[in-house]
Design a protein around this motif. Structure first.
Motif, PDB file in Angstrom:
ATOM      1  N   VAL A 155      14.416 -92.495 -80.709  1.00 36.81           N
ATOM      2  CA  VAL A 155      14.978 -91.248 -80.202  1.00 36.81           C
ATOM      3  C   VAL A 155      16.148 -91.566 -79.280  1.00 36.81           C
ATOM      4  CG1 VAL A 155      13.450 -91.127 -78.186  1.00 36.81           C
ATOM      5  CG2 VAL A 155      14.366 -89.014 -79.177  1.00 36.81           C
ATOM      6  N   THR A 156      17.138 -90.692 -79.270  1.00 38.57           N
ATOM      7  CA  THR A 156      18.279 -90.823 -78.368  1.00 38.57           C
ATOM      8  C   THR A 156      18.095 -89.874 -77.193  1.00 38.57           C
ATOM      9  OG1 THR A 156      19.515 -89.162 -79.619  1.00 38.57           O
ATOM     10  CG2 THR A 156      19.848 -91.474 -80.232  1.00 38.57           C
ATOM     11  N   ALA A 157      19.069 -89.886 -76.275  1.00 40.38           N
ATOM     12  CA  ALA A 157      18.976 -89.013 -75.112  1.00 40.38           C
ATOM     13  C   ALA A 157      18.987 -87.544 -75.518  1.00 40.38           C
ATOM     14  CB  ALA A 157      20.132 -89.305 -74.152  1.00 40.38           C
ATOM     15  N   ASP A 158      19.667 -87.230 -76.584  1.00 38.95           N
ATOM     16  CA  ASP A 158      19.732 -85.856 -77.077  1.00 38.95           C
ATOM     17  C   ASP A 158      19.432 -85.851 -78.577  1.00 38.95           C
ATOM     18  OD1 ASP A 158      20.825 -84.517 -74.600  1.00 38.95           O
ATOM     19  OD2 ASP A 158      22.430 -85.950 -74.974  1.00 38.95           O
ATOM     20  N   GLY A 159      18.889 -84.766 -79.035  1.00 41.18           N
ATOM     21  CA  GLY A 159      18.631 -84.647 -80.460  1.00 41.18           C
ATOM     22  C   GLY A 159      17.213 -85.013 -80.839  1.00 41.18           C
ATOM     23  N   PRO A 160      16.837 -84.728 -82.068  1.00 38.64           N
ATOM     24  CA  PRO A 160      15.466 -84.979 -82.524  1.00 38.64           C
ATOM     25  C   PRO A 160      15.209 -86.458 -82.770  1.00 38.64           C
ATOM     26  CG  PRO A 160      16.801 -84.165 -84.333  1.00 38.64           C
ATOM     27  CD  PRO A 160      17.668 -84.092 -83.116  1.00 38.64           C
ATOM     28  N   CYS A 186       7.184 -89.954 -77.475  1.00 36.05           N
ATOM     29  CA  CYS A 186       8.567 -89.572 -77.763  1.00 36.05           C
ATOM     30  C   CYS A 186       9.223 -88.956 -76.534  1.00 36.05           C
ATOM     31  CB  CYS A 186       8.600 -88.597 -78.942  1.00 36.05           C
ATOM     32  SG  CYS A 186      10.254 -87.977 -79.329  1.00 36.05           S
ATOM     33  N   GLU A 187       8.514 -88.057 -75.853  1.00 34.35           N
ATOM     34  CA  GLU A 187       9.064 -87.414 -74.655  1.00 34.35           C
ATOM     35  C   GLU A 187       9.370 -88.442 -73.572  1.00 34.35           C
ATOM     36  OE1 GLU A 187       9.318 -83.656 -73.715  1.00 34.35           O
ATOM     37  OE2 GLU A 187       9.936 -84.114 -75.777  1.00 34.35           O
ATOM     38  N   ARG A 188       8.478 -89.414 -73.419  1.00 36.33           N
ATOM     39  CA  ARG A 188       8.683 -90.443 -72.402  1.00 36.33           C
ATOM     40  C   ARG A 188       9.898 -91.308 -72.726  1.00 36.33           C
ATOM     41  NH1 ARG A 188       3.979 -92.522 -72.661  1.00 36.33           N
ATOM     42  NH2 ARG A 188       4.425 -94.369 -73.904  1.00 36.33           N
ATOM     43  N   GLU A 189      10.041 -91.680 -73.986  1.00 33.52           N
ATOM     44  CA  GLU A 189      11.171 -92.523 -74.366  1.00 33.52           C
ATOM     45  C   GLU A 189      12.490 -91.759 -74.285  1.00 33.52           C
ATOM     46  OE1 GLU A 189      11.042 -95.584 -74.573  1.00 33.52           O
ATOM     47  OE2 GLU A 189       8.883 -95.899 -74.738  1.00 33.52           O
ATOM     48  N   GLN A 190      12.462 -90.474 -74.620  1.00 36.45           N
ATOM     49  CA  GLN A 190      13.699 -89.695 -74.510  1.00 36.45           C
ATOM     50  C   GLN A 190      14.099 -89.518 -73.048  1.00 36.45           C
ATOM     51  OE1 GLN A 190      13.931 -85.615 -76.257  1.00 36.45           O
ATOM     52  NE2 GLN A 190      15.799 -86.439 -77.184  1.00 36.45           N
ATOM     53  N   ALA A 191      13.120 -89.356 -72.177  1.00 35.55           N
ATOM     54  CA  ALA A 191      13.410 -89.256 -70.744  1.00 35.55           C
ATOM     55  C   ALA A 191      14.045 -90.553 -70.245  1.00 35.55           C
ATOM     56  CB  ALA A 191      12.140 -88.945 -69.964  1.00 35.55           C
ATOM     57  N   GLU A 192      13.543 -91.696 -70.715  1.00 33.54           N
ATOM     58  CA  GLU A 192      14.126 -92.976 -70.320  1.00 33.54           C
ATOM     59  C   GLU A 192      15.543 -93.121 -70.874  1.00 33.54           C
ATOM     60  OE1 GLU A 192      14.761 -96.820 -68.820  1.00 33.54           O
ATOM     61  OE2 GLU A 192      13.504 -95.125 -68.208  1.00 33.54           O
TER      62      GLU A 192
END
Length: 220
Positions: free
Chosen positions: A78-83, A105-111
């Motif tokens: 996952v990237t900072a933005d997008g699915p 997924c939420e944790r990795e996107q937050a990072e």
């Protein structure tokens, strides 16, 4: 274009890999080129390319989504933005669903967002629209993070989108083939096991090194 060799090179370090990639990229015509290093290991490679091309340098962040209890096993990214993007075949083999990975997924996107904010603390991201964008990583093992980054970048409407890596597994190269307009890979070794085996020095790239690379190239 993917250049395949039966025996992969051993790069001294990421900077040498970047210089070798730059020699190939110099033979192409670029319009307002933007070189994006996939953080963190792709940035030292990208910095050498940007320097040789006289191009702007920036950074993009993609995070691996690891399987529950097996964080080293990437089932998506996952990237900072997008699915997020997932390997549905691997999910099926592991008996996992995307919903089960929601918290990871939420944790990795937050990072990813945290790192983006660190890297762009005193500068806005380089615009990507209508430019020749070159995404660079230090190598591809599964292609998951590169795929997520390429899909996010495609949404930003670059004129062309190229992926450039020094080394890749044949499976990863095939996985990203349709995500970019061109894939440039110096080597796809038959005995590929991990990206690090093709480097003499594969020490972890730090946030400080990423920031230094962005500042040293004078892209702002």
């Amino acid at each position: 274009m993917t250049r395949t060799t039966s025996r992969g090179p051993v790069f001294a370090d990421r900077r040498e890999a970047g210089r070798d990639l730059a020699e190939v990229l110099l033979h192409r015509q670029w319009s307002q080129p933007l070189v994006l290093g996939l953080a963190r290991g792709g940035v030292p490679v990208a910095a050498e390319i940007a320097h040789r091309l006289g191009a702007a340098l920036d950074v993009v962040v993609a995070r691996k989504i690891g399987a529950p209890g097996r964080p080293e096993l990437g089932v998506g990214a996952v990237t900072a933005d997008g699915p997020a993007t997932y390997d549905d075949v691997l999910l099926a083999k592991l008996g996992l669903t995307r919903q089960q990975l929601f918290d990871i997924c939420e944790r990795e996107q937050a990072e990813a967002r945290r790192r983006e904010s660190v890297y762009h603390a005193d500068r806005s991201p380089e615009p990507r629209e209508e430019r020749d964008v070159i995404l660079v990583d230090d190598g591809l093992a599964t292609g998951a993070t590169a795929t997520a980054a390429l899909r996010a970048l495609r949404e930003q409407q670059p004129a062309t989108l190229t992926l450039a890596v020094p080394v890749s597994s044949s499976q990863a190269a095939a996985a990203v083939h349709d995500e970019a307009d061109e894939v440039i890979c110096l080597s796809q070794p038959h005995d590929f096991r991990a990206v690090g085996q093709w480097y003499g020095d594969f020490s972890q790239t730090t946030d400080e090194e990423v920031l230094a690379a962005l500042g040293k190239t004078g892209t702002r």
